[in-house]
Design a protein around this motif. Structure first.
Motif, short mmCIF file in Angstrom:
data_model
loop_
_atom_site.label_atom_id
_atom_site.label_comp_id
_atom_site.label_asym_id
_atom_site.label_seq_id
_atom_site.Cartn_x
_atom_site.Cartn_y
_atom_site.Cartn_z
N SER A 87 0.82 -1.21 0.00
CA SER A 87 0.00 0.00 0.00
C SER A 87 0.85 1.26 0.00
CB SER A 87 -0.93 0.00 1.23
OG SER A 87 -0.15 -0.09 2.42
N LEU A 88 2.19 1.10 -0.06
CA LEU A 88 3.07 2.28 -0.04
C LEU A 88 2.95 3.10 -1.31
CD1 LEU A 88 6.34 0.76 1.45
CD2 LEU A 88 4.58 2.06 2.64
N ALA A 89 2.63 2.45 -2.42
CA ALA A 89 2.58 3.15 -3.70
C ALA A 89 1.23 3.83 -3.90
CB ALA A 89 2.84 2.18 -4.85
N THR A 90 1.25 5.06 -4.32
CA THR A 90 0.06 5.81 -4.68
C THR A 90 0.34 6.52 -5.99
OG1 THR A 90 0.68 7.92 -3.65
CG2 THR A 90 -0.31 6.24 -2.21
N PRO A 91 -0.69 7.08 -6.64
CA PRO A 91 -0.43 7.83 -7.88
C PRO A 91 0.54 9.00 -7.69
CG PRO A 91 -2.74 7.26 -7.75
CD PRO A 91 -2.14 6.89 -6.42
N MET A 92 0.71 9.44 -6.42
CA MET A 92 1.59 10.58 -6.15
C MET A 92 2.90 10.16 -5.48
SD MET A 92 -0.14 13.08 -7.33
CE MET A 92 0.75 14.49 -6.67
N HIS A 93 3.00 8.91 -5.03
CA HIS A 93 4.17 8.48 -4.28
C HIS A 93 4.56 7.07 -4.68
CE1 HIS A 93 6.97 7.90 -0.95
NE2 HIS A 93 6.36 6.77 -0.68
N GLY A 94 5.78 6.88 -5.11
CA GLY A 94 6.29 5.55 -5.40
C GLY A 94 6.02 5.05 -6.80
N ILE A 95 5.24 5.80 -7.59
CA ILE A 95 4.91 5.33 -8.93
C ILE A 95 6.15 5.30 -9.83
CG2 ILE A 95 4.25 7.62 -9.74
CD1 ILE A 95 2.56 4.29 -10.69
N GLY A 96 7.06 6.27 -9.63
CA GLY A 96 8.28 6.29 -10.42
C GLY A 96 9.15 5.08 -10.15
N LEU A 97 9.25 4.69 -8.87
CA LEU A 97 10.03 3.51 -8.51
C LEU A 97 9.45 2.27 -9.17
CD1 LEU A 97 12.18 2.05 -6.78
CD2 LEU A 97 10.46 1.94 -4.95
N LEU A 98 8.14 2.12 -9.13
CA LEU A 98 7.51 0.96 -9.75
C LEU A 98 7.75 0.93 -11.25
CD1 LEU A 98 4.11 0.59 -7.86
CD2 LEU A 98 6.01 -1.03 -7.89
N ARG A 99 7.66 2.10 -11.91
CA ARG A 99 7.90 2.16 -13.36
C ARG A 99 9.33 1.72 -13.68
NH1 ARG A 99 4.27 6.85 -14.29
NH2 ARG A 99 2.59 6.03 -15.59
N ALA A 155 -5.75 2.36 -8.54
CA ALA A 155 -5.36 3.61 -9.22
C ALA A 155 -3.93 3.52 -9.73
CB ALA A 155 -5.52 4.80 -8.28
N VAL A 156 -3.05 2.86 -8.98
CA VAL A 156 -1.67 2.68 -9.41
C VAL A 156 -1.60 1.65 -10.53
CG1 VAL A 156 0.62 1.93 -8.68
CG2 VAL A 156 -0.78 3.34 -7.15
N GLY A 157 -2.36 0.57 -10.38
CA GLY A 157 -2.38 -0.45 -11.41
C GLY A 157 -2.80 0.10 -12.76
N ALA A 158 -3.78 1.01 -12.76
CA ALA A 158 -4.26 1.59 -14.02
C ALA A 158 -3.15 2.37 -14.72
CB ALA A 158 -5.45 2.49 -13.73
N MET A 159 -2.21 2.91 -13.96
CA MET A 159 -1.13 3.70 -14.55
C MET A 159 -0.02 2.82 -15.11
SD MET A 159 -0.95 6.59 -11.53
CE MET A 159 0.22 7.67 -12.36
N ALA A 202 -2.42 -5.76 -13.61
CA ALA A 202 -1.99 -4.76 -12.63
C ALA A 202 -3.22 -4.22 -11.90
CB ALA A 202 -1.23 -3.61 -13.31
N GLY A 203 -3.11 -4.12 -10.60
CA GLY A 203 -4.21 -3.65 -9.76
C GLY A 203 -4.26 -4.48 -8.49
N TRP A 204 -5.39 -4.42 -7.80
CA TRP A 204 -5.53 -5.17 -6.56
C TRP A 204 -5.60 -6.66 -6.86
CZ3 TRP A 204 -5.13 -4.09 -1.48
CH2 TRP A 204 -5.48 -5.10 -0.61
N LEU A 205 -4.67 -7.43 -6.30
CA LEU A 205 -4.62 -8.87 -6.53
C LEU A 205 -4.45 -9.58 -5.19
CD1 LEU A 205 -2.09 -8.92 -9.52
CD2 LEU A 205 -4.57 -9.23 -9.68
N PRO A 206 -5.17 -10.65 -4.95
CA PRO A 206 -4.98 -11.43 -3.72
C PRO A 206 -3.69 -12.25 -3.80
CG PRO A 206 -6.67 -12.45 -5.09
CD PRO A 206 -6.28 -11.18 -5.78
N LEU A 207 -2.69 -11.86 -3.03
CA LEU A 207 -1.39 -12.52 -3.13
C LEU A 207 -1.47 -13.99 -2.77
CD1 LEU A 207 1.15 -9.94 -1.65
CD2 LEU A 207 0.35 -10.20 -4.00
N ASP A 208 -2.37 -14.36 -1.85
CA ASP A 208 -2.44 -15.76 -1.44
C ASP A 208 -2.85 -16.67 -2.58
OD1 ASP A 208 -4.97 -14.54 -1.33
OD2 ASP A 208 -5.73 -16.01 0.10
N VAL A 209 -3.56 -16.13 -3.58
CA VAL A 209 -3.99 -16.91 -4.73
C VAL A 209 -2.99 -16.82 -5.88
CG1 VAL A 209 -5.80 -17.22 -6.47
CG2 VAL A 209 -6.41 -16.64 -4.11
N VAL A 210 -2.47 -15.62 -6.14
CA VAL A 210 -1.63 -15.39 -7.31
C VAL A 210 -0.18 -15.82 -7.10
CG1 VAL A 210 -0.79 -13.63 -8.92
CG2 VAL A 210 -3.14 -13.52 -8.08
N LEU A 211 0.35 -15.63 -5.90
CA LEU A 211 1.77 -15.91 -5.68
C LEU A 211 2.17 -17.36 -5.96
CD1 LEU A 211 3.38 -14.01 -2.66
CD2 LEU A 211 4.33 -14.41 -4.93
#
Length: 349
Positions: free
Chosen positions: A190-202, A222-226, A236-245
């Motif tokens: 949850s650290l990434a937001t459209p205003m914070h951390g998006i550059g690092l993810l890119r 909102a971050v996934g959409a970007m 990209a977006g909200w994903l349940p890690l227990d299922v996808v990982l």
């Protein structure tokens, strides 16, 4: 059993069918950014002031929850109080009512595992004085969800197997089974937001896209959409890690404890890029066990990320180490077994 906590915590509890009582309407963001009077606070940088600041925040959390929690305990009369690692209202009221308090450890950070966070006693001075205490009492037992091979040194604990559970969302069929290419999951929690951390993810997406892998990004919607249209990204977006990982070959993450534990449970190697100094020691510990590579701040260049990911995907020692750790977790005592231990702590009726 009743879960007592802030509105954020009780919302999660009732969503899985657990009875809950809200002890404060304040969010963790409010507790972090404002003092008791509502005046704004300056969050210090990642230095010596930060642990004290965080300790005062946990003190404000305890102060905010004490009145309702005190009334709940007086009326309901539980036998044992099981508390989060930062829930200091628990041992305070445990001492007041003569009940055992148990600390449920959730992180590998030493400050979250031993004693009381610096600043908590000072913040809670009025409440402690009212109850005839000069400091927050210690816990009677610690439950630890970390397997022994990666457990930080410290006082004896009661181990317990942890099973990941996430908020579920409908998934595309291709995400519940391995892909045609190797799959890498990237997340900053949850650290990434459209205003914070998006550059690092890119930057991470660009580094990982060089490896001919499927990229799955777990992030707020909102971050996934970007990031959805970046090269190599299949979801990209909200994903349940227990299922996808369990369908992935590697996870790249920010050293969030629950993220790391979910990967351990799934037997997936990890590339850890901690964003705060307090997580570096924990990440380095995992890196010594052939399940992860850690890149601390300053060493997490794009080229270093690509090299580390390639090594984790190409050297079978990491996949083997991750599976060994998952097997160790599977052999830990179940919650039902630990419940018998808690019953032994309860005062005689």
């Amino acid at each position: 059993m009743i879960v007592a906590g802030t509105e954020e915590a009780t919302a999660a509890a009732v969503s899985i069918g657990v009875p809950a009582v809200t002890t404060s309407q304040l969010s963790l963001t409010q507790l972090m950014t404002t003092d008791r009077t509502g005046s704004p606070l300056r969050i210090p940088g990642d230095g010596a002031e930060l642990p004290v600041f965080v300790g005062h925040m946990f003190g404000r959390l305890a102060a905010a929850t004490l009145p309702t929690l005190r009334s709940l305990i007086a009326g309901w009369r539980p036998d044992v109080l099981v508390c989060g690692p930062h829930a200091y209202a628990g041992p305070i009221l445990g001492a007041h009512f003569g009940l055992p308090s148990v600390r449920h450890l959730l992180t590998g950070t030493p400050a979250d595992r031993e004693g009381t966070h610096v600043g908590v006693d000072d913040e809670l001075r009025p409440e402690l004085s009212e109850l005839g205490l000069d400091r927050v009492p210690g816990f009677d037992l610690a439950i630890d969800i970390f397997p022994a091979s990666i457990r930080p040194d410290g006082a004896p604990v009661q181990p317990m197997r942890w099973t990941p559970t996430n908020e579920q969302r409908p998934l595309e069929p291709g995400l519940v089974a391995p892909g045609e290419r190797r799959r890498v999951l990237l997340t900053a929690g949850s650290l990434a937001t459209p205003m914070h951390g998006i550059g690092l993810l890119r930057d991470m997406v660009a580094s990982l896209a060089e490896l001919d892998v499927e990229l799955v990004i777990a992030a707020p919607d909102a971050v996934g959409a970007m990031l959805r249209d970046e090269d190599g990204v299949v979801a990209a977006g909200w994903l349940p890690l227990d299922v996808v990982l369990p369908t992935c070959d590697l996870i790249v993450h920010h050293s969030g404890t629950m993220t790391a534990l979910t990967a351990m449970h799934a037997g997936v190697p990890q590339l850890i890029i901690p964003q705060e100094s307090r997580f570096i020691e924990w990440a380095d510990l995992l890196a010594t066990k052939d399940v992860a590579i850690a890149l601390p701040p300053g060493e997490d260049t794009p080229d270093a990320v690509t090299r580390a990911a390639r090594e984790l995907l190409g050297d079978p020692v990491y996949a083997t180490g991750a599976r060994v750790l998952a097997d160790e977790i599977a052999g830990m005592p179940l919650p039902a077994d630990v419940l018998d231990v808690l019953k032994g702590l309860a005062p005689a009726s």
